[in-house]
Scaffold this active site. Structure first.
Site, PDB file in Angstrom:
ATOM      1  N   HIS A  62       0.816  -1.215   0.000  1.00 27.38           N
ATOM      2  CA  HIS A  62       0.000   0.000   0.000  1.00 27.38           C
ATOM      3  C   HIS A  62       0.835   1.243   0.000  1.00 27.38           C
ATOM      4  O   HIS A  62       0.490   2.237  -0.607  1.00 27.38           O
ATOM      5  CB  HIS A  62      -0.939  -0.031   1.187  1.00 27.38           C
ATOM      6  CG  HIS A  62      -1.707  -1.284   1.206  1.00 27.38           C
ATOM      7  ND1 HIS A  62      -2.564  -1.599   0.185  1.00 27.38           N
ATOM      8  CD2 HIS A  62      -1.681  -2.334   2.037  1.00 27.38           C
ATOM      9  CE1 HIS A  62      -3.055  -2.800   0.419  1.00 27.38           C
ATOM     10  NE2 HIS A  62      -2.535  -3.265   1.535  1.00 27.38           N
ATOM     11  N   ARG A 105     -18.293  21.102  -1.368  1.00 29.03           N
ATOM     12  CA  ARG A 105     -19.267  20.337  -0.584  1.00 29.03           C
ATOM     13  C   ARG A 105     -19.095  20.669   0.900  1.00 29.03           C
ATOM     14  O   ARG A 105     -18.310  20.022   1.587  1.00 29.03           O
ATOM     15  CB  ARG A 105     -19.049  18.844  -0.773  1.00 29.03           C
ATOM     16  CG  ARG A 105     -19.155  18.372  -2.201  1.00 29.03           C
ATOM     17  CD  ARG A 105     -18.863  16.863  -2.240  1.00 29.03           C
ATOM     18  NE  ARG A 105     -18.322  16.481  -3.537  1.00 29.03           N
ATOM     19  CZ  ARG A 105     -19.076  16.093  -4.563  1.00 29.03           C
ATOM     20  NH1 ARG A 105     -20.371  16.014  -4.435  1.00 29.03           N
ATOM     21  NH2 ARG A 105     -18.507  15.777  -5.701  1.00 29.03           N
ATOM     22  N   ARG A 151     -21.611  25.399  -1.782  1.00 30.05           N
ATOM     23  CA  ARG A 151     -22.946  24.811  -1.724  1.00 30.05           C
ATOM     24  C   ARG A 151     -23.343  24.705  -0.264  1.00 30.05           C
ATOM     25  O   ARG A 151     -22.596  24.174   0.549  1.00 30.05           O
ATOM     26  CB  ARG A 151     -22.958  23.425  -2.358  1.00 30.05           C
ATOM     27  CG  ARG A 151     -24.328  22.760  -2.222  1.00 30.05           C
ATOM     28  CD  ARG A 151     -24.414  21.492  -3.001  1.00 30.05           C
ATOM     29  NE  ARG A 151     -23.713  20.410  -2.329  1.00 30.05           N
ATOM     30  CZ  ARG A 151     -23.576  19.193  -2.849  1.00 30.05           C
ATOM     31  NH1 ARG A 151     -24.084  18.914  -4.024  1.00 30.05           N
ATOM     32  NH2 ARG A 151     -22.933  18.251  -2.199  1.00 30.05           N
ATOM     33  N   GLU A 157     -31.419  19.361  -9.830  1.00 31.87           N
ATOM     34  CA  GLU A 157     -31.247  17.911  -9.711  1.00 31.87           C
ATOM     35  C   GLU A 157     -32.571  17.210  -9.458  1.00 31.87           C
ATOM     36  O   GLU A 157     -32.622  16.011  -9.244  1.00 31.87           O
ATOM     37  CB  GLU A 157     -30.234  17.590  -8.602  1.00 31.87           C
ATOM     38  CG  GLU A 157     -30.468  18.369  -7.327  1.00 31.87           C
ATOM     39  CD  GLU A 157     -29.301  18.272  -6.341  1.00 31.87           C
ATOM     40  OE1 GLU A 157     -28.538  17.302  -6.421  1.00 31.87           O
ATOM     41  OE2 GLU A 157     -29.177  19.160  -5.477  1.00 31.87           O
ATOM     42  N   ASN A 164     -26.066  13.345 -10.956  1.00 33.26           N
ATOM     43  CA  ASN A 164     -26.202  12.056 -10.259  1.00 33.26           C
ATOM     44  C   ASN A 164     -27.619  11.894  -9.728  1.00 33.26           C
ATOM     45  O   ASN A 164     -28.284  10.896  -9.958  1.00 33.26           O
ATOM     46  CB  ASN A 164     -25.223  11.956  -9.097  1.00 33.26           C
ATOM     47  CG  ASN A 164     -23.791  12.124  -9.551  1.00 33.26           C
ATOM     48  OD1 ASN A 164     -23.550  12.348 -10.727  1.00 33.26           O
ATOM     49  ND2 ASN A 164     -22.867  12.027  -8.641  1.00 33.26           N
ATOM     50  N   ASP A 165     -28.058  12.912  -8.994  1.00 30.86           N
ATOM     51  CA  ASP A 165     -29.403  12.835  -8.449  1.00 30.86           C
ATOM     52  C   ASP A 165     -30.456  12.980  -9.545  1.00 30.86           C
ATOM     53  O   ASP A 165     -31.430  12.242  -9.576  1.00 30.86           O
ATOM     54  CB  ASP A 165     -29.621  13.900  -7.374  1.00 30.86           C
ATOM     55  CG  ASP A 165     -29.177  13.393  -6.009  1.00 30.86           C
ATOM     56  OD1 ASP A 165     -29.288  12.169  -5.791  1.00 30.86           O
ATOM     57  OD2 ASP A 165     -28.731  14.200  -5.185  1.00 30.86           O
ATOM     58  N   ARG A 181     -29.635   4.603  -7.380  1.00 31.49           N
ATOM     59  CA  ARG A 181     -28.331   4.216  -7.914  1.00 31.49           C
ATOM     60  C   ARG A 181     -27.588   3.273  -6.983  1.00 31.49           C
ATOM     61  O   ARG A 181     -26.559   2.719  -7.336  1.00 31.49           O
ATOM     62  CB  ARG A 181     -27.495   5.431  -8.275  1.00 31.49           C
ATOM     63  CG  ARG A 181     -27.207   6.382  -7.139  1.00 31.49           C
ATOM     64  CD  ARG A 181     -26.502   7.615  -7.685  1.00 31.49           C
ATOM     65  NE  ARG A 181     -27.020   8.832  -7.120  1.00 31.49           N
ATOM     66  CZ  ARG A 181     -26.339   9.587  -6.261  1.00 31.49           C
ATOM     67  NH1 ARG A 181     -25.137   9.263  -5.894  1.00 31.49           N
ATOM     68  NH2 ARG A 181     -26.867  10.700  -5.775  1.00 31.49           N
ATOM     69  N   CYS A 219     -22.214  20.157 -12.088  1.00 26.58           N
ATOM     70  CA  CYS A 219     -21.215  19.683 -11.138  1.00 26.58           C
ATOM     71  C   CYS A 219     -21.400  18.208 -10.821  1.00 26.58           C
ATOM     72  O   CYS A 219     -20.820  17.681  -9.904  1.00 26.58           O
ATOM     73  CB  CYS A 219     -21.232  20.525  -9.867  1.00 26.58           C
ATOM     74  SG  CYS A 219     -22.829  20.532  -9.051  1.00 26.58           S
TER      75      CYS A 219
END
Ligand SMILES: Nc1ncnc2c1ncn2[C@@H]1O[C@H](COP(=O)(O)OP(=O)(O)OP(=O)(O)O)[C@@H](O)[C@H]1O
Ligand SMILES: [Mg+2]
Lengths: 835, 210
Positions: A453, A560, A596, A695, A718-719, A729, A766
């Site tokens: 790793h 975010r 946001r 969205e 996405n939403d 999803r 976005c």
């Protein structure tokens, strides 16, 4: 979190048991008491409605376990349960364990993060510790273990394992996490090696099966979801664990042969080149401090157990933190090693073994834990399998983390005062994750290879590294100068002037090349025919912003802010938020920072926000809806944002907008906050720009009205995709429907852009789609103004844009808008690529 | 036909018999239990009487439902969930009927008894409520099948219930608190079987007196 309910005839008894349990778990576990009745003639009795309320008060889908004293306690509880709807009822378990021992054991297990089956199992065996204390033989465990494998309802399957490396660490971790999703008891054996059945929910036990490519395994599952569990595991194995293994892993097996064997000069060491690049600098030898673990007789096994579980919890939190911080600079595949570490910490085989030792030998937790780890390592070793043996480093890593938590002795991190080349025996992942690039020039390790790793981390942060140097590494003198050639796997000690000059040249050339790519990334990106768009980044913290800038982002299209609220116990204060927003904006300079507002909901719960788990979190109380109801929290954030906006390029974006009145309400609150700030004489940008995330389908439909309220739109694909197609999803059965290339979604995107442009305003995106190279020509053709994406894809995306023609992109967009299925869109796209 | 008012009378009489025999029931429970069955039942039915309304347009199902809920939330002992379930299941069997035929009455008692058995997981002979309740309901059904009218059938039912109740004396308790006494529970009449007898007796007296 799993809840516990105590039902008793006596209030004193019920409260007393709770008190005992709380004492052992620092009040973290939700425990409710339904005990006694309130009547003039007696206080002893049970009350169904009280029990109902108690269960309800702590109910979550994680499960509730009810412990009862006797008689009507049982009848009343059963009656109370009948009042729950079926989907909740199935998560409520009545446990026959003796009340005191049962509740205590369950509470400790819940605090330790066990799943419901394990908690029940332990509670049912709660008499074990007591029996062994009294010297009474206990047979319950063996019985249930053998019995459970051969239950009548058992479903079995035999499968070959086909992924390249078999069930090594990451696939094993995936296998165990999948198994853990089911309540059935699942066992696995390696038919090719004729092993016994082991518990599929234990990572260590799975690893000891030594399952390699081509081995046949048998999975046996029994329980209510046995069939589903078998299907899910089968799917996982057949998909080869969704493993897009980086190419280097396939090389590992041949690695030993490939190892460079240059003419052995006395001043040269050779090893495996695991991360390219050249570094020249002084030596910093890091010897990890392994504290001496004294073993002593511990009078109270329970106390030791509590300490132990507490330490495990803390380490889990530590790992969670490291993972969060490193996830943007590494890709997902790499970050998943920490998920494996979390699995080790949840592994019943390790935890149980430690518990056994603590109770049977009455010794301190650290010593017990260490011997459990040692036993596990021995069983790994006995497999004689190189890949399994490599996982030793994982075990040692979590082992030392737990011990340092238990002893309070902090682990030293490899951090030289001045930038230097780090020379180590072996770096474990948690140490590697904290390497600072400005302090470490390169990495040389005695052990390890390309799959280690720390090698993965070295690559992801661009640190030259040579591993597997062997004992020769001791020849490196603390006071020498080193050249590390990560391209060839060579280390040169105290090089002569000629060699030094040659390598300096090489290094400088490399640095120059790197800078060129970076500077290209900074250049404005435009299409062949000269059209340009704004390329900005999605970020979650300051580190991300730095990465974004290094990659040539024009600004931040999505910060975010919810990450500021996560992994902590209370709300971030206004001051705290202000500082971060300000730092972010200052870092970006003239470039735009889009903040946001808090986007949180039932799917990403934050304990102190008091958002209950919802049956339908994606349709629930989240995003702007939450903020409009929790005005206090919202206002604090808006104040922080507004303060940061003073003379800085900051704009606000509201998530999860469904209606026009919502935006009006949010703006009204913003105006209120502005007034308050003005009155307090605090400066801010009065003309701060406000945007709405698009969205939700309703927002698209109302776009022409919505745009009158705001300065810009930003599409959250996405939403939007999952709402437009009504497909969750995270549900593997329907995830295929969730395709942003579906013509319905594309039309929504078109309409959103059209609404913004008609009002002379800007539309950006976005969602993940914005950074998807395949989507680039379509979105460009649809007229999208701004693309906000994860920082690491920006330079590649810009390169792609430079090869794209706006005219062709528009043609493609026209065509895909005529399509009636995703397949058709994709075939049109394929045609476009051919041209 | 058995009306809403008759149902009301049944419940009222039950409450009355329980109150009159409160100490007796408690004494029975003292011998093999925790000396609370009488006060438990009395508390439960007092609560029922408090909640009961005499509004004519209400249906029998919802009245029995109310009785069940009241018992569940106030009895405090095993009899609460057991009799509570009895009335809830009985209510389900007749739904929103405003009048009951003799067959409806039998169906109601049978459904209630089945619910109680399921809740308590008892078998006949375990020295519990059902040792009087079940023979009573069976006798009612048989008597109706033999062509008797409801008054006569209820007479039969009460007679069988009483016999069942007496028969609990030699039994060794297998359920409830009394089961902790093992063999020592023999020789005493079961309090639960006794209260069930009063419930059936109250129902019969609706016909006999009215
Ligand atoms: N599982 C059962 N099934 C049917 N009847 C039962 C069961 N358990 C107890 N009983 C009945 O309940 C009667 C006792 O009722 P009571 O209200 O006194 O409850 P209790 O035993 O005191 O309750 P607790 O369990 O709270 O002590 C017993 O005489 C018996 O007939
Ligand atoms: Mg009693």
């Amino acid at each position: 979190m799993i809840g516990i309910v105590i039902v008793s005839h006596s209030k004193n008894l019920g409260e007393g048991v709770r008190e005992l349990a709380m004492q052992m778990t620092h009040e973290k576990v939700p425990i409710a008491v339904a005990a006694g009745i309130d009547t003039p003639d007696t206080s002893l009795g049970t009350d169904t409605s009280q029990i109902f309320q108690a269960i309800e008060s702590i109910y979550s889908d994680d499960g509730v376990i009810v412990f009862m004293d006797l008689g009507s306690a049982i009848l009343s509880t059963e009656t109370a349960i009948d009042f729950f709807p079926p989907h909740q009822k199935e998560n409520i378990y009545l446990c026959e364990a003796p009340l005191v021992e049962g509740v205590l054991t369950a509470a400790v297990q819940v605090a330790g993060g066990s799943n419901i089956d394990d908690v029940l199992y332990e509670a049912r065996n709660a008499l074990r510790a007591k029996a062994s204390q009294l010297g009474i033989e206990d047979t319950t465990k063996k019985d249930s273990e053998t019995k459970s494998i051969f239950k009548e309802s058992t479903q079995e399957i035999v499968l070959p394992v086909r992924n390249r490396l078999g069930l090594h660490a990451r696939p094993a971790a995936k296998f165990v996490s999948t198994a853990n999703k089911f309540s059935s008891e699942i066992f696995v054996k390696n038919l090719s090696k004729n092993t016994d059945f082991v518990n599929a929910k234990s990572i260590n036990q799975i690893i000891t099966l030594g399952i390699r490519h081509g081995n046949k395994i048998m999975i046996a599952s029994s329980g209510i979801d046995a069939g589903d569990s078998i299907l899910a595991l089968k799917k996982l194995i057949e998909s080869n664990f969704d493993e897009e293994e980086p190419e280097f892993i396939s090389l590992t097996l041949k690695e030993e042969e490939e190892r460079m064997t240059p003419e052995r000069r006395a001043d040269t060491l050779s090893g495996i080149p695991v991360s390219p690049g050249i570094a020249i600098g002084p030596v910093y030898i890091y010897r990890p401090h392994i504290p001496d673990i004294p073993e002593y007789v511990a009078p109270s096994p329970d106390t030791e157990m509590t300490r132990f579980l507490h330490a495990i919890d803390e380490v889990k939190n530590d790992i969670e933190r490291i993972r969060q911080n490193s996830s943007t600079s590494m890709d997902r595949y790499d970050a998943s090693i920490f998920e494996a570490h979390l699995l080790y910490l949840n592994d019943p085989a390790l935890i149980e073994r430690t518990r056994d030792i603590i109770f049977k030998e009455a010794i301190n937790a650290e010593a017990a834990w260490q011997s459990a780890i040692r036993e596990m390592i021995i069983s790994y070793k006995s497999l004689g399998d190189q890949l399994v043996r490599d996982r030793e480093v994982d075990l040692l890593d979590i082992s030392s983390q737990v011990i340092s938590r238990l002893t309070g002795i902090r682990r030293r991190h490899p951090e030289p005062e001045n930038a230097a080349i780090l020379v180590v025996g072996e770096l474990n992942p948690s140490e590697a994750a904290q390497l600072k690039k400005d302090k470490i020039l390169a990495l040389c390790s005695e052990k390890g290879n390309k799959t280690s790793h720390s090698a993965i981390m070295a690559r992801s942060i661009g640190l030259p590294a040579v591993f597997g140097i062997g004992e020769d590494i001791d020849k490196i003198d603390e006071n020498s100068t080193l050249i590390v050639d990560g391209n060839q796997g060579i280390i040169i000690m105290d090089p002569d002037a000629v060699t030094l000059a040659r390598y300096r040249d090489l290094r400088d050339k490399e640095i120059q090349e790197k800078q060129e790519t970076i500077s290209r990334a900074f250049q404005k990106a435009s299409t062949i025919d000269g059209a340009s768009v704004s390329v900005v980044a999605n970020v979650a913290n300051i580190t991300d912003i730095k990465t974004a800038l290094e990659n040539g982002a024009n600004g931040v299209g999505l910060f975010r802010t919810e990450y500021l609220y996560m992994n902590r116990l209370s709300l971030p204060s206004e001051e705290e938020q202000y500082k971060i927003y300000k730092e972010a904006a200052d870092l970006l300079g003239d470039r735009l920072l889009t903040l946001r507002t808090l986007d949180i909901g039932g799917d990403k719960p934050i304990p102190y926000l008091n958002i209950k788990k919802e049956p339908n979190p994606f349709l629930g109380w989240r995003g702007l809806r939450y903020c409009l109801d929790e005005i206090g929290i919202f206002k604090t954030q808006l104040r922080a944002i507004l303060r940061a906006s003073h003379e800085r390029n900051v704009q606000i974006m509201f998530p999860m907008v469904a209606t026009v009145p919502e935006v009006r309400a949010a703006k009204a609150i913003l105006v209120e906050v502005m007034k308050e700030l003005s009155q307090a004489g605090i400066s801010f940008n009065r003309d701060i720009k406000i945007g709405a995330m698009i969205e939700i389908p309703s927002a698209v439909v109302m776009g022409p009205h919505l745009i009158k309220e705001v300065d810009f739109f930003s599409l959250g694909t996405n939403d939007l995709t999952q709402y437009v197609l009504a497909a969750d999803r995270s549900n593997t059965n329907v995830v295929a429907l969730c395709d942003p290339f579906d013509p319905a979604v594309l039309m929504m995107i078109r309409d959103t852009i059209a609404a913004a442009h008609a009002a002379g305003k800007m539309a950006g995106m976005c969602g993940e789609m914005a950074g998807d190279l395949r989507a680039l020509p379509i979105l460009l053709g649809l007229g999208l103004d701004e693309f906000s994406m994860i920082p690491t894809v920006i330079s590649e995306w810009k390169e792609k844009l430079r090869q794209t023609s706006l005219r062709k992109a528009k043609e493609l967009a026209e065509q895909v808008l005529q399509c009636i299925s995703v397949e058709e869109v994709k075939s049109k796209y394929a045609d476009y690529l051919k041209e | 036909m058995f009306t809403y008012k008759d149902t009301l009378t049944w419940i009222r009489l039950t409450a009355q018999y329980i109150e009159e025999n409160k100490d007796y029931l408690t004494d029975l429970d003292r011998a093999i239990g925790d000396a609370d069955h009488g006060s438990n039942m009395d508390r439960g039915f007092k609560k029922v009487m408090k909640r009961i309304t005499t509004c004519e347009d209400e249906d029998i199902g919802s009245m029995l439902n109310m009785v069940g809920m009241a018992l569940i939330s106030s009895v405090g002992g095993a009899a609460g969930p057991l009799y509570g379930t009895f009335y809830l299941q009985a209510a389900k069997a007749i739904n929103s009927k405003k009048e009951l035929s003799p067959e409806d009455i039998a169906a109601l008692l049978e459904a209630g008894t089945e619910g109680l058995i399921k809740r308590g997981k008892t078998n006949p002979g375990d020295k519990t409520i059902i040792d009087s309740l079940q023979p009573g309901v069976e006798a009612l059904k048989k008597s109706l099948r033999d062509g008797n009218d409801i008054t006569a059938a209820m007479q039969d039912a009460v007679q069988s219930a009483e016999e069942g109740m007496r028969h609990t004396i030699p039994l060794v308790a297998k359920k409830g608190r009394a089961s902790y006494l093992g063999e020592r529970s023999a020789g005493h009449q079961d309090p639960g079987a006794t209260s069930a007898f009063y419930i059936l007796k109250a129902l019969r007296d609706v016909f006999v007196s009215g």
